[in-house]
Each structure stands twice: as C-alpha cells, then as structure tokens.
Design an enzyme around this catalytic site. Structure first.
Site, PDB file in Angstrom:
ATOM      1  CG  ASN A   1      -1.817   1.218   1.289  1.00 26.17           C
ATOM      2  OD1 ASN A   1      -1.443   2.317   0.882  1.00 26.17           O
ATOM      3  ND2 ASN A   1      -3.008   1.043   1.824  1.00 26.17           N
TER       4      ASN A   1
ATOM      5  CD  GLU B   1      -4.747   4.259   1.080  1.00 27.59           C
ATOM      6  OE1 GLU B   1      -5.332   5.360   1.100  1.00 27.59           O
ATOM      7  OE2 GLU B   1      -4.084   3.806   2.037  1.00 27.59           O
TER       8      GLU B   1
ATOM      9  CG  ASP C   1      -4.402  -1.992   3.621  1.00 27.25           C
ATOM     10  OD1 ASP C   1      -4.699  -2.658   4.625  1.00 27.25           O
ATOM     11  OD2 ASP C   1      -4.418  -0.745   3.609  1.00 27.25           O
TER      12      ASP C   1
ATOM     13  CG  ASN D   1      -7.631  -1.220   6.099  1.00 25.65           C
ATOM     14  OD1 ASN D   1      -6.846  -0.644   6.852  1.00 25.65           O
ATOM     15  ND2 ASN D   1      -7.920  -0.761   4.890  1.00 25.65           N
TER      16      ASN D   1
ATOM     17  CG  ASP E   1      -0.362  -4.035   4.471  1.00 26.14           C
ATOM     18  OD1 ASP E   1      -0.893  -3.433   3.529  1.00 26.14           O
ATOM     19  OD2 ASP E   1      -0.092  -3.505   5.565  1.00 26.14           O
TER      20      ASP E   1
ATOM     21  CG  ASP F   1       0.235   4.815   6.177  1.00 24.19           C
ATOM     22  OD1 ASP F   1       0.289   4.460   4.984  1.00 24.19           O
ATOM     23  OD2 ASP F   1      -0.825   5.209   6.703  1.00 24.19           O
ATOM     24  CG  HIS F   2       0.329   0.311   4.487  1.00 21.85           C
ATOM     25  ND1 HIS F   2      -0.503  -0.686   4.926  1.00 21.85           N
ATOM     26  CD2 HIS F   2      -0.408   1.459   4.516  1.00 21.85           C
ATOM     27  CE1 HIS F   2      -1.690  -0.179   5.219  1.00 21.85           C
ATOM     28  NE2 HIS F   2      -1.663   1.119   4.969  1.00 21.85           N
TER      29      HIS F   2
END
Length: 264
Positions: A7, A34, A149, A151, A220, A249-250
């Site tokens: 991501n 994303e 991802d 989530n 993930d 941030d991943h």
C-alpha cells in the site's frame, strides 16, 4: 516467483520509491494499493522503462489498485463482479507459471472507520461479497494468490498493544471473523506458514513516532490457495521503505514461490 504487496498511499508521491524498490527487489508481480490516481494519470511509462508492465484500476484522490508484472497478464477483472461499488478496490490478473496459470489479485479492503459506522457496515458487506466471488474464482483458478491491504489484524499477535486496540476497528471480532471466512475457503496466510520475529507489523501510524516505537499492526497479507501453498518457500515484511523520507505508512510484504518444492 516472487509476489509482493504494498500500500503506497499515493503512487504520485511514492513513485520514485516504488521504482527504486523494484530495482532492488525484482519481483515477478507487485500488487499496489491506494494509488490515489485517476486512470489517465497512471505512470505506465515509468514502469515500462524498467522492464515492467502494469494493469490498474484508478480513482482520483482515493483508493485505486494495480498489478505490476514482468510478463504479460491476461483475463483482467476490475472490482468484484455483481457487486455495485464506485470505489476501485480490486484488480485480478492471470499470469503464466511453470505449474500453470496463477490468478494474482490486488485488493484494497475497506478501512471501516469506526465500529458501528456506515463505513464499518460497508466493510463487512464488502468482505462478504469478496468471499462469495473468491469461492467461484477458486473453481476457475485453483492456483490463486490474493495480496493487499486487508485492514484487518487477524490475531492479537498482529497488534502491538492488544489491550489498547481491543474492540476497535481493524481488530474487532466481526472483522476477524470475515478474515477467517476467507481462510475457510482453503486460503493460507503465507506469513504464518513460517517462524517469524515477534511484533512484525506492516503498518505504523504517522503520528506519535509509531514506527520508531514499532507500535504497528500487521494488516497487509498474502493469502495463497491450497494449490499454491506447497510451493511457498518464504514470506517476509520489508521494513526498509517505511524508514524512507516521506514514506508510505505501510511496508511491502513478499512471498516466494519455489516450483521445485512441491511433490511430483
């Protein structure tokens, strides 16, 4: 064959990092989430220049997924069939391999925002639609890998502070149940096939020095079908890109498939 997911939280911002990462990690397929780019803004030429091809489903400002591959892919499916959704969250492609066609899917599963919210209910419905479609897809493509991802942190060991997160979005029981429903199709969490270092995560909030403190979640995942599971030789998280300047941030997750592993 190496399959990876990342991501990137805006491909426009992170494109140089993605290209550099592919230079150091020449995987056969990289699933991105994303993108936050409209279809006509996808930087195809940048990938072509380094020897890759791409299929994508873009959406301006939000969402968007892609599969970056070395070889040509076929039978491209954008989003979950028969599930009306304007959000671009899924892209399925088919790659050739020495053991036959492999279905590679990039998924950006809904976040859910907060337990009990409209977005949370949408998330659970979306996972229900995903499971129903995957059940059919596995009949067509027994060799299937769905990366992305999700989530969802599947278990407390995937959470830096389980007590603090208990009952919250990303770790709530209905979400974890939805993840288990996918596993129930015969899919395997490739990361958990191997002994891993404790507190290995894939996402860290930008706030409160979360990465520095390793206050993260493992959300993930690479899920492999029963037909691919015997070939999986490794699955690792690459933390290095999270330390970049202006990082996502991943962190990427990479699964290695070794065609010599499976019994004759």
């Amino acid at each position: 064959m190496k399959l990876a997911t990342w991501n990137v939280n805006s491909l426009k911002v992170r494109l140089p990092q993605v290209l550099d990462w592919l230079g150091d990690n020449p995987v056969e397929a990289l699933c991105l989430q994303e993108l936050k780019l409209a279809d006509d803004s996808f930087p195809l030429d940048a990938f072509t220049e380094i020897g890759y091809r791409a299929k994508w489903a873009g959406q301006k400002t939000y969402n968007g997924v892609a599969v970056i591959t070395k070889a040509e892919c076929s039978d491209v499916q954008r989003n979950i069939p028969d599930y009306e959704d304007p959000q671009q969250r899924l892209l399925a492609t088919t790659l050739d391999s020495p053991v036959g066609a492999i279905r590679v899917i990039s998924a950006y599963c809904p976040n859910g925002q907060a337990v009990g919210s409209d977005k949370y209910e949408y998330k659970l419905r979306w996972f229900g639609a995903l499971r129903a479609w995957l059940e059919r897809e596995l009949q067509r493509y027994p060799r299937l890998a769905i990366l992305g991802d999700y989530n969802i942190a599947p278990a407390d060991e995937d959470v830096h502070d389980p007590a603090k997160w208990e009952g919250e979005v990303l770790v709530s029981e209905p979400e974890r149940s939805a993840f288990r429903d996918l596993i129930g199709l015969g899919l395997t969490d490739a990361f958990r096939m191997f002994e891993q270092e404790e507190k290995t995560f894939t996402w860290w909030d930008y706030r409160r020095y979360a990465f520095r403190r390793n206050a993260g979640l493992r959300i993930d995942h690479v899920l492999l079908s029963e037909a691919l599971r015997p070939y999986c030789a490794a699955c690792v998280v690459d933390r290095k890109p999270r330390a970049n300047e202006q990082p996502s941030d991943h962190a990427p997750v990479i699964a290695t498939l070794d065609w010599a592993r499976a019994p004759a």
